[in-house]
Design an enzyme around this catalytic site. Sequence first.
Site, PDB file in Angstrom:
ATOM      1  N   ARG A  60       0.848  -1.168   0.059  1.00 13.58           N
ATOM      2  CA  ARG A  60       0.122  -0.078   0.026  1.00 13.58           C
ATOM      3  C   ARG A  60       0.908   1.272  -0.162  1.00 13.58           C
ATOM      4  NH1 ARG A  60      -3.625  -0.240   4.847  1.00 13.58           N
ATOM      5  NH2 ARG A  60      -4.769  -1.975   3.627  1.00 13.58           N
ATOM      6  N   ARG A 107      -1.833   6.566   9.384  1.00 13.63           N
ATOM      7  CA  ARG A 107      -1.594   6.185   8.118  1.00 13.63           C
ATOM      8  C   ARG A 107      -2.076   7.330   7.125  1.00 13.63           C
ATOM      9  NH1 ARG A 107      -4.533   0.277   8.351  1.00 13.63           N
ATOM     10  NH2 ARG A 107      -3.145  -0.640   9.944  1.00 13.63           N
ATOM     11  N   LYS A 122      -4.120   0.949  14.892  1.00  9.20           N
ATOM     12  CA  LYS A 122      -3.915   1.818  13.771  1.00  9.20           C
ATOM     13  C   LYS A 122      -4.661   3.233  13.955  1.00  9.20           C
ATOM     14  CE  LYS A 122      -7.911  -0.475  11.446  1.00  9.20           C
ATOM     15  NZ  LYS A 122      -8.163  -1.347  10.262  1.00  9.20           N
ATOM     16  N   LYS A 165      -6.086   6.840  11.788  1.00  6.18           N
ATOM     17  CA  LYS A 165      -6.430   7.163  10.642  1.00  6.18           C
ATOM     18  C   LYS A 165      -6.935   8.768  10.721  1.00  6.18           C
ATOM     19  CE  LYS A 165      -7.467   2.655   8.907  1.00  6.18           C
ATOM     20  NZ  LYS A 165      -8.912   2.101   8.229  1.00  6.18           N
ATOM     21  N   CYS A 198     -14.800  -3.343  -0.423  1.00  3.20           N
ATOM     22  CA  CYS A 198     -13.432  -3.639  -0.231  1.00  3.20           C
ATOM     23  C   CYS A 198     -13.050  -4.940  -0.901  1.00  3.20           C
ATOM     24  CB  CYS A 198     -13.374  -4.066   1.122  1.00  3.20           C
ATOM     25  SG  CYS A 198     -13.728  -5.711   1.675  1.00  3.20           S
ATOM     26  N   CYS A 221      -7.680 -11.022   0.948  1.00  4.39           N
ATOM     27  CA  CYS A 221      -7.264 -10.511   1.977  1.00  4.39           C
ATOM     28  C   CYS A 221      -7.632 -11.745   2.979  1.00  4.39           C
ATOM     29  CB  CYS A 221      -8.666  -9.512   2.371  1.00  4.39           C
ATOM     30  SG  CYS A 221      -8.865  -9.104   3.967  1.00  4.39           S
ATOM     31  N   CYS A 234     -15.731  -8.724   5.752  1.00  6.58           N
ATOM     32  CA  CYS A 234     -15.595  -8.970   7.102  1.00  6.58           C
ATOM     33  C   CYS A 234     -15.893  -7.820   7.698  1.00  6.58           C
ATOM     34  CB  CYS A 234     -14.245  -9.589   7.387  1.00  6.58           C
ATOM     35  SG  CYS A 234     -13.019  -8.331   7.761  1.00  6.58           S
ATOM     36  N   CYS A 239     -13.537  -2.068   5.876  1.00  7.77           N
ATOM     37  CA  CYS A 239     -12.531  -1.325   5.124  1.00  7.77           C
ATOM     38  C   CYS A 239     -13.273  -0.382   4.030  1.00  7.77           C
ATOM     39  CB  CYS A 239     -11.684  -2.169   4.049  1.00  7.77           C
ATOM     40  SG  CYS A 239     -10.421  -2.984   5.287  1.00  7.77           S
TER      41      CYS A 239
HETATM   42  S1  SF4 Z   1     -13.070  -5.344   5.257  1.00  4.55           S
HETATM   43 FE1  SF4 Z   1     -12.343  -7.493   5.848  1.00  4.55          FE
HETATM   44  S2  SF4 Z   1     -12.473  -8.505   4.084  1.00  4.55           S
HETATM   45 FE2  SF4 Z   1     -12.573  -6.563   3.277  1.00  4.55          FE
HETATM   46  S3  SF4 Z   1     -10.796  -5.964   2.819  1.00  4.55           S
HETATM   47 FE3  SF4 Z   1     -11.000  -5.223   5.112  1.00  4.55          FE
HETATM   48  S4  SF4 Z   1     -10.196  -6.970   6.396  1.00  4.55           S
HETATM   49 FE4  SF4 Z   1     -10.566  -7.723   4.252  1.00  4.55          FE
END
Ligand code: SF4
Length: 1547
Positions: free
Chosen positions: A1042, A1111, A1181, A1183, A1402, A1408, A1447, A1451
């Site tokens: 990244r 970040r 983290k 942000k 995401c 991931c 998940c 993100c």
């Molecule tokens: S939301 Fe969860 S599944 Fe999606 S990129 Fe982020 S860590 Fe991975």
Amino acid sequence: MAEVKLRTPQEAVAAIAYQASDVVVSVQPSLASDSKFSTLLKQLAAKKTPGLVAKTGDAVPEIQSVRLNTDPLLSVFTPIRSGRLVSVTTTSSILLPSVAHLYKLANFPVVLHVALAPGNFPDYTAITSIRNSGWTILQSWSLQEAHDIALTAHALAIRSGKGVLHFFDPNSSASQEPIDATSSDVVRSVLNLDNVRRFQSARIGGSNIYADDGRVAVVSEQPEPLSASASGAVNGVQSAVQSAVNGVQSVISSVQSSVADLASPTITSQSSVKSSQQSAASSPPVASAATTIEPTVPVVSSEDIFNYAAAIWSQQSGLTGRQYSAFEYRGNAKAENCLFLFGSDVALFSDAIAQAKTDDSFANAGLIVPRLYRPWLGAKLLAAIPRSVKRVAVLEQVSRKTTKWGPVLIDVLTSVKSAAGGVQTIVGHQLGYISKETVQHALRGVFRNLTSGKPVQNLEVGKREAPEHAPEYGLERPKLETAYNKILDQLFGSRAYVANSLDSDNAGISGTISATPEFGFGSLLARKERRHKFVGEVKEAASSGRFLTEVPKRALAKWVANADDVKKSEEAAEDAVSKLAIDNSRLSKSLLQNKHFFRKQSLWLVGSDAWSYDFGNSGVHHVLASGENVNVLIIDSTPYSERAAADANRRKKDIGLYAMNFGNAYVASTAVYSSYTQVLQAMDEADKFNGPSVVLAYLPYFGEHDSPLTVLQETKKAVDVGYWPLYRWNPDNEKKGEPNFSLDSERIKKELKEFLDRDNRLTQLMRSQPQFGGVLSEDYGTEIRAQQKRQAKDAYNQLLEGLFGAPLTILFGSDNGNAQSLAKRLGTRGRARGLKTTVMAMEDYPVEDLPTEENIVILTSTAGQGEFPQNGKPLWDAIKDNTELDLASVKFSVFGLGDSHYWPRKEDRVYYNKPAKDLDRVLANFGATRLADIGLGDDQDPDGYQTGYQEWEPKLWEALGVANVEGLPEEPPPITNEDIKIASNYLRGTILEGLKDTSTGAISAADQQLTKFHGTYMQDDRDIRDERKAQGLEPAYSFMIRCRLPGGVSTPKQWIQMDDISNELGNETMKLTTRQTFQFHGVVKGKLKPAMQAINRALMTTIAACGDVNRNVMCSPLPSQSKYHREVFACSQMISDHLLPSTTAYHEIWLTDDDDKKTQVAGEAVQDFEPLYGPTYLPRKFKISIAIPPHNDVDVYAHDIGLIAIKGSDGRLEGFNLLAGGGMGATHNNKKTYPQVGRMLGFVRTDEVHVACEKVMLVQRDFGDRKNRKHARLKYTIDDMGVDVFRGKVEEQWGKPFEPARPFHFDSNVDTFGWAKDEHGMNHFTFFIENGRIEDTAEFRMKTGLREIAKVHKGEFRLTPNQHLILSNVADEDLAAVKALMAEYKLDNLHFSALRLSSSACVAFPTCGLAMAESERYLPVLISKLEACLEENGLRQDSIIMRMTGCPNGCARPWLAEVAFVGKAYGAYNMYLGGGYHGQRLNKLYRSSIKEDEILAIMKGLLKRYAAERNEGERFGDWTIRAGVIKATTEGRDFHEGVAEEESDEE
Ligand code: SF4
Ligand SMILES: Cc1cc2nc3c(=O)[nH]c(=O)nc-3n(C[C@H](O)[C@H](O)[C@H](O)COP(=O)(O)O)c2cc1C
């Protein structure tokens, strides 16, 4: 069988085929999609319904499913030769390509049931073109007939010993009522089992289908009884055919002069049927032993076939009352005019004739149809035509003919002409599509022509094309196949010539024929030849004096010299053409007529993997043997998971190897879903190669409903394990001293390795591409895995030898590490208690050892829906249905980890800790004794699974007699991230050492935590994780990198540099992230350092892009106010720089070369200093984002610090309102975790904003929770201490108070797409980049397009927080050029639904590691499925914020969306509703764990209601709250309150 209702002709046929065969070969579009025959076949087989013909009484017939494109008739040879009765159910599309097999199979009693394709308007050419292959051919026209004639076909095959083909138009009986299946007794008696037995007991030797084994069907010694109607002259098959062929010319010449005075037939169909009935009643049973070669016995003749058929029909008629004969006449017995129909709609025509008004020209006409089409028995036809008939109109439904005269017309002419009768005129017509509405009109036309003085031959009747209809599978090709055609088109444009594409227009030639490779190859050669001639003509012209001017000569001579060079000939061509145009002589005009030949074409032939079964006959062989400069593209569609074929004859051969062995060809193996650029490269090289080229292209195809995702996943597996390696083989390279072979993927299969080994080529390859050395020699195969298990276990046992104490084997099944760490700890504790403990994953355990264990303990968590974790599955699969395990001497205990609320519905309660419970039950069933009762850990308990565990463990020690051991050592506390940070020496750890270790693609677990601070995560490709495991390979590790890009602003040069990195070092794609930066995926360890260096060369960095630090700082991209944007953007850079960690480890690890020690800070002695962070950095983290009202595109409430830019009265930036404590991450079902929105601390001035941010960060550094990472974000710190206390602490650090917050207003958080002009008059365009993925596909070359734009762009690129992209600062004078590029690459397309434009997802699968469900690859699909509903409710233009993540880490900031889906398990999502449109309000859980069908049903209902009930301007999220669908979440702490679906309570 009698109770079965048959609804379609395919079912009617299948019911008979099933009973009358030992083996039914079911030809299907793919093994995953059934044909209309196979559904019933499989149902019957599944119910174990016995067939009627099996030698062993009640045996169930074998159903062999074969793919349409894998040379299906090959499957017939083996069983039929071993004396098993075989029938085939198929569509007509396989017939022509199978013609070679048909000739060979004609002398076996095989039955082929053929549904004509395409379904709505079948092409009978498929039948007429194989009419001379020696098969008996029967047809039926209704549901009942399909059933009856299917039986006739089987009985006839058995009696005659010859192949019988039964065909029908599946559509002609579509609207008929279901029929009852004929009773088994009737079927049995018609089949004649004596004959069946005789066939079955005779084995026919030989296995080589290519050699002619001399087999000929012969007649029985017992004479076949003749029915009365069967008397008269009969031509043998061959002679009939021969005479037809020989007769064509003479017949045609006599067509116009009508045929006169033929002998009048006297028998009507009525009497013919009667007489055959009589014959059946009086004749002995029909028999044939036509299975072995007995030269003394006469060969089966046409007459014999006819007699058998007549006898069978007479028997059937006696049993069922339904009558059939070879030619059937309907209508007036005294008709003068008669139709001979060879087409679908017999009922349509006969009804129309029957219902004709007396003055209709076709009233009183007759209709005759051939039921037995081959052998063709002319005399029987004559016999069936009433003597009164003078004129016959032949209607044939052969849409395109290969001869001028239709084949049926020729048949009828030869028969009727050669005999005496009253027929004077025979006129052929080509039958098009006719409907109920048009039949009378058509008949009038036919009869007008027939009765006119000069009838026109070949008149077309009806429409050429049938109305649109869903394509039948016969002619359908994988939809995705077009991908390769598109690439050809992109690469070569109009230069590409595909000889046999399905849609090419080869006038007059049947589509099926023109699509065959043989046809295509011929036409390619013709095309080459014509160009060659043209070059000759030009050459001659160049030296001739026939031009008017002198100018063309030189240009032409130059062109001739370069005619074979693509580029040069093109340049020269332009000149030549323009000179010719000026010259204006006759010669120039004639040359210009062929000016397309001036370009050198790229000639392509497209074939399928069907060629892999029979090389000798295949197009590949022709092309290779010819040595011509022709390219062949072969699409292989066999999915990896279907690769194993049982039948040895069916073994697919490797076209690539075959071609490489040939020696003179360019060969490449490609897969567009694995590497798009490699396909481009291969096709380009193939085009340039002067000789035959074979490009193999992989495109796995299961069925028409394949999604690109399935294709992608199949491709990846196949490529990764070496089943489908990517390579290029160029014989020309040798001349240049380079190796012929280059490998573009990692692994190759055994055969290829052997091939390369043979000529030392492997050594060459290793030398030129040393990176493959380590893996190339690995074969794939599951035995390896078994061996590995064995070795590991033995090594353990050896270690344990010599130790005392009872043995204890501890196995674990764990996806995310909970069960694994419990198991390891249990092992340590067991050892401390003196036990000989072994700990291993369930999958690593050799199951054969189970009965020898003394004590075994299994700890397993629960995955999916009550499933075993990945590494628990193999063991479970090995024992669950095992019938032999005896565990009487084994003691065991099971502990399960689960979550009682994971699947909240009552009916789903069974999934709670299911694997553990199942294991416990099954082990006990095998006779093992419980050490301690099963223990269950539940995530819902106060201490999670630890609660249950603490009860269970002591019981286990008790049972093992080691409960009270003195002097147990103190256990070291588990290593935490904090420990890793401290021990890392300012983020160094052992990263450098790990990078150098080439024995694995991974780095150590602690280093994985540390590299995050450097901007890179280790991941593995989850699409191929299981497959690699099965092959004994480590996961496909790679790294995500990244970048740190404050405000998301990049120069065009940087864009190109990023693009290069993704191509050369990554996976050919880039992701623009929700935090406005570039992310690369798929960077393997060896390329990590080069990638980092390349990023830094582009003046970007990756430091602190991830990890427990501040970040990337975000900033609204704000295209419309450039000046203001510049001021705010400068602040984002300032804050970013100010908060950067200062360790030199980053530079040392990534930016110095291995031998460049100078810049390296000396070893252990280094003491870095982190003035802001200290050695342990932040607890979690951190942000920061900056919003510029009224745009909240950065989702300012979702970050640890959210800054809202405030404009002063002078229009300049005055300062920021500062929000603190927003954050998205949460854990499913853990109510202590929640998303939160930022709380207002107050206003800060521009010049102090970085200091204020620093102070907020420092308070978090000192007060954040470092014990529990799930409670470590700033949001929890603030919620725990209260906003005011927190503000106080910040102000204390800062030494000054916040000013009161200033007013501001937001109105949206989505991007505004399209062009905008700023205050300086500069232009900005916002592209829609779906989910931020920058990639090329065959359909959309977005990545190349953006690169081309970057090459000319003078402004900058801005990445938006919604993962889109802005082309910023385009001056008016540059607009036209930029717009042209955008149009060329379709980048200006914004015609998407507002829902799609407002969506984001995401990354999730495949990279991931935290993903529980698909996201980026699935949201677009889901939206497509909702778009029709949007359209219906008038919502296409209404923006609704929809987000998805794999998940709950969040993100893509799902918790602020109006509707969100958060992955729960693969295919299942939690659904949230009620977020605020401009990101101001969190949403709330609406439904848990729902799958696509439920999602669609719920969404459709809600959208419909929203459209109807919303107030003016009311947003979807607001409406769901007002309508009472969901309660509003006012802030994070009430996120879990009042959710729509209260979880059911435990009973
Ligand atoms: S939301 Fe969860 S599944 Fe999606 S990129 Fe982020 S860590 Fe991975
Ligand atoms: C995708 C997923 C699906 C799950 N499904 C279930 C389930 O069906 N039943 C259950 O009891 N627990 C289920 N759980 C809960 C886990 O079993 C539990 O959190 C366990 O502690 C995880 O342990 P592990 O880290 O060893 O895999 C599921 C968890 C995840 C992540």
